[in-house]
Design an enzyme around this catalytic site. Structure first.
Site, PDB file in Angstrom:
ATOM      1  N   LYS A  37       0.845  -1.202   0.000  1.00 23.70           N
ATOM      2  CA  LYS A  37       0.000   0.000   0.000  1.00 23.70           C
ATOM      3  C   LYS A  37       0.876   1.246   0.000  1.00 23.70           C
ATOM      4  CE  LYS A  37      -2.504   1.630   3.742  1.00 23.70           C
ATOM      5  NZ  LYS A  37      -2.502   3.099   3.851  1.00 23.70           N
ATOM      6  N   ASP A  64      -3.520   4.397  -1.862  1.00 23.49           N
ATOM      7  CA  ASP A  64      -4.453   4.869  -0.827  1.00 23.49           C
ATOM      8  C   ASP A  64      -4.478   6.390  -0.823  1.00 23.49           C
ATOM      9  OD1 ASP A  64      -6.129   4.948   1.346  1.00 23.49           O
ATOM     10  OD2 ASP A  64      -4.601   4.383   2.819  1.00 23.49           O
ATOM     11  N   LYS A  66      -7.524   8.177  -1.029  1.00 21.25           N
ATOM     12  CA  LYS A  66      -8.815   8.632  -0.466  1.00 21.25           C
ATOM     13  C   LYS A  66      -9.333   9.849  -1.236  1.00 21.25           C
ATOM     14  CE  LYS A  66      -7.880   6.866   4.179  1.00 21.25           C
ATOM     15  NZ  LYS A  66      -6.453   6.485   4.034  1.00 21.25           N
ATOM     16  N   ASP A  69     -13.641  14.878  -4.500  1.00 18.39           N
ATOM     17  CA  ASP A  69     -13.658  16.187  -5.162  1.00 18.39           C
ATOM     18  C   ASP A  69     -14.941  16.225  -5.988  1.00 18.39           C
ATOM     19  OD1 ASP A  69     -12.872  18.618  -6.564  1.00 18.39           O
ATOM     20  OD2 ASP A  69     -10.800  18.106  -6.084  1.00 18.39           O
ATOM     21  N   THR A 118     -11.760   6.074  10.975  1.00 18.16           N
ATOM     22  CA  THR A 118     -11.887   5.473  12.317  1.00 18.16           C
ATOM     23  C   THR A 118     -11.388   6.419  13.409  1.00 18.16           C
ATOM     24  OG1 THR A 118      -9.832   4.321  11.865  1.00 18.16           O
ATOM     25  CG2 THR A 118     -11.861   3.047  11.666  1.00 18.16           C
ATOM     26  N   ARG A 209       3.468  -0.765  10.686  1.00 15.74           N
ATOM     27  CA  ARG A 209       4.597  -0.739  11.612  1.00 15.74           C
ATOM     28  C   ARG A 209       5.025  -2.077  12.199  1.00 15.74           C
ATOM     29  NH1 ARG A 209       1.814   4.221  14.438  1.00 15.74           N
ATOM     30  NH2 ARG A 209       0.107   2.965  13.617  1.00 15.74           N
TER      31      ARG A 209
HETATM   32  O1  C5P Z   1       1.322   0.856  11.064  1.00 19.18           O
HETATM   33  P1  C5P Z   1      -0.074   0.374  11.026  1.00 19.18           P
HETATM   34  O2  C5P Z   1      -0.192  -1.145  10.928  1.00 19.18           O
HETATM   35  O3  C5P Z   1      -0.933   0.944  12.126  1.00 19.18           O
HETATM   36  O4  C5P Z   1      -0.600   0.946   9.641  1.00 19.18           O
HETATM   37  C1  C5P Z   1      -1.926   0.812   9.231  1.00 19.18           C
HETATM   38  C2  C5P Z   1      -2.140   1.483   7.909  1.00 19.18           C
HETATM   39  O5  C5P Z   1      -3.527   1.571   7.687  1.00 19.18           O
HETATM   40  C3  C5P Z   1      -1.616   2.915   7.822  1.00 19.18           C
HETATM   41  O6  C5P Z   1      -1.241   3.119   6.454  1.00 19.18           O
HETATM   42  C4  C5P Z   1      -2.800   3.761   8.178  1.00 19.18           C
HETATM   43  O7  C5P Z   1      -2.788   5.017   7.579  1.00 19.18           O
HETATM   44  C5  C5P Z   1      -3.932   2.935   7.609  1.00 19.18           C
HETATM   45  N1  C5P Z   1      -5.226   3.152   8.268  1.00 19.18           N
HETATM   46  C6  C5P Z   1      -5.436   2.927   9.613  1.00 19.18           C
HETATM   47  N2  C5P Z   1      -6.674   3.120  10.153  1.00 19.18           N
HETATM   48  C7  C5P Z   1      -7.644   3.544   9.394  1.00 19.18           C
HETATM   49  C8  C5P Z   1      -7.467   3.758   8.044  1.00 19.18           C
HETATM   50  C9  C5P Z   1      -6.212   3.557   7.496  1.00 19.18           C
HETATM   51  O8  C5P Z   1      -4.542   2.546  10.338  1.00 19.18           O
HETATM   52  N3  C5P Z   1      -8.821   3.699   9.935  1.00 19.18           N
END
Ligand code: C5P
Length: 232
Positions: A37, A64, A66, A69, A118, A209
Site C-alpha cells: 500500500k 491509498d 482517499k 472532489d 476510524t 509498523r
Molecule cells: O502501522 P499500522 O499497521 O498501524 O498501519 C496501518 C495502515 O492503515 C496505515 O497506512 C494507516 O494510515 C492505515 N489506516 C489505519 N486506520 C484507518 C485507516 C487507514 O490505520 N482507519
C-alpha cells in the site's frame, strides 16, 4: 505450501518518507510480501513511480489516496491512477464521488470506499455537521458503496462482522488496525489479530509498523502470512 492468493491477503503499508527507504524495505521483504500500500505521504514523494517499478516486479499495489472532489475531477484522477495498472484505489464513500470514480476506473482497477474515518467518533461527526452517528453512517455508506458498484470497503476490524452481514459476501472487506498477538499497539486502539480479522471475514489485512519497524521485517511478515493461511 502457502498459495499466492493467501499471500496476497497481507497488504504491507509502505508508510515511509522516501522512495529509497520504501524500495529498501521491499527488497528486504522479498518474495514474502506480494501486495503493498502506497499512501499520501509516499505518493507525494515519488510513490507513484515506485508503484510502476513494483508492478514491473509482479507485485500488487494499493494506492491509498482517499479521493474526494467534484465528480469530473474524481473521474479524471481515477482514470490517471487506472493507467498505472495498479490494483486498488481508495475514495471517500460519498455517492457522487463513488459514481464518478467507478466511471474513471474502468474494468480492472478495484475501488475501495472509506466509510467513516476510524479517528472519528459520534461527537466528531456532529461537529462536522452530520445527523448520523458512526455506526449508522458506516452502514448507510456501505450500502451506498454497494449500490455504486464499488468493489470493497475499508473498515475497522471491529466493524467487519456487522458490515459483512449488511453488504453480503461479494464486497471486499479490507481492514487496517491488525496486530499480531503481543505486538505493540502504537496509536491503534481497536485491533484484532490477523487470524481474528480473517475469521471476521476480512478479505485483506493492512499491516504497517509491526512489519516495517520490526528488527527483521521479513520474519515478521512471514509470521503474519502463516497466521492468515492457517486461519482459513
Ligand atoms: O502501522 P499500522 O499497521 O498501524 O498501519 C496501518 C495502515 O492503515 C496505515 O497506512 C494507516 O494510515 C492505515 N489506516 C489505519 N486506520 C484507518 C485507516 C487507514 O490505520 N482507519
Amino acid at each position: 505450501m502457502i498459495s499466492q492468493a493467501e499471500r496476497d491477503r497481507l497488504i504491507v503499508a509502505l508508510d515511509v518518507e522516501d522512495v529509497a527507504t520504501a524500495r529498501a524495505l521491499t527488497q528486504k521483504l522479498g518474495e514474502t510480501v506480494t501486495f503493498y500500500k502506497i499512501g499520501l505521504e509516499l505518493a507525494y514523494a515519488g510513490g507513484l513511480e515506485l508503484a510502476r517499478e513494483l508492478k514491473a516486479q509482479g507485485k500488487k499495489i494499493f494506492i491509498d489516496l482517499k479521493l474526494h472532489d467534484i465528480g469530473a475531477t474524481v473521474e479524471r484522477a481515477t482514470r490517471q491512477i487506472a493507467r498505472l495498472d495498479v490494483d486498488f484505489l481508495t475514495v471517500h464513500a460519498y455517492p457522487q464521488t463513488m459514481t464518478a470514480a467507478r466511471i474513471g476506473a474502468g474494468a480492472k482497477l478495484k475501488l475501495l470506499a472509506v466509510t467513516v474515518m476510524t479517528s472519528y467518533d459520534d461527537a466528531d461527526l456532529e461537529a462536522a455537521g452530520y445527523a448520523f452517528g458512526v455506526e449508522a453512517l458506516v452502514t448507510r455508506r456501505a450500502l451506498q458503496a454497494r449500490a455504486a458498484n464499488i468493489d470493497g470497503l475499508i473498515l475497522s476490524p471491529l466493524e467487519l462482522a456487522a458490515i459483512r452481514a449488511c453488504v453480503g459476501p461479494d464486497m471486499l472487506l479490507v481492514t487496517p488496525g491488525v496486530r499480531p498477538a503481543g505486538a505493540e499497539l502504537g496509536d491503534q486502539k481497536r485491533v484484532l489479530t490477523p487470524a481474528q480479522a480473517i475469521a471476521a471475514t476480512a478479505n485483506y489485512i493492512v499491516v504497517g509498523r509491526p512489519i516495517t519497524r520490526a528488527q527483521d521485517p521479513r520474519a515478521a511478515a512471514a509470521l503474519i502470512v502463516e497466521e492468515i493461511a492457517s486461519a482459513r
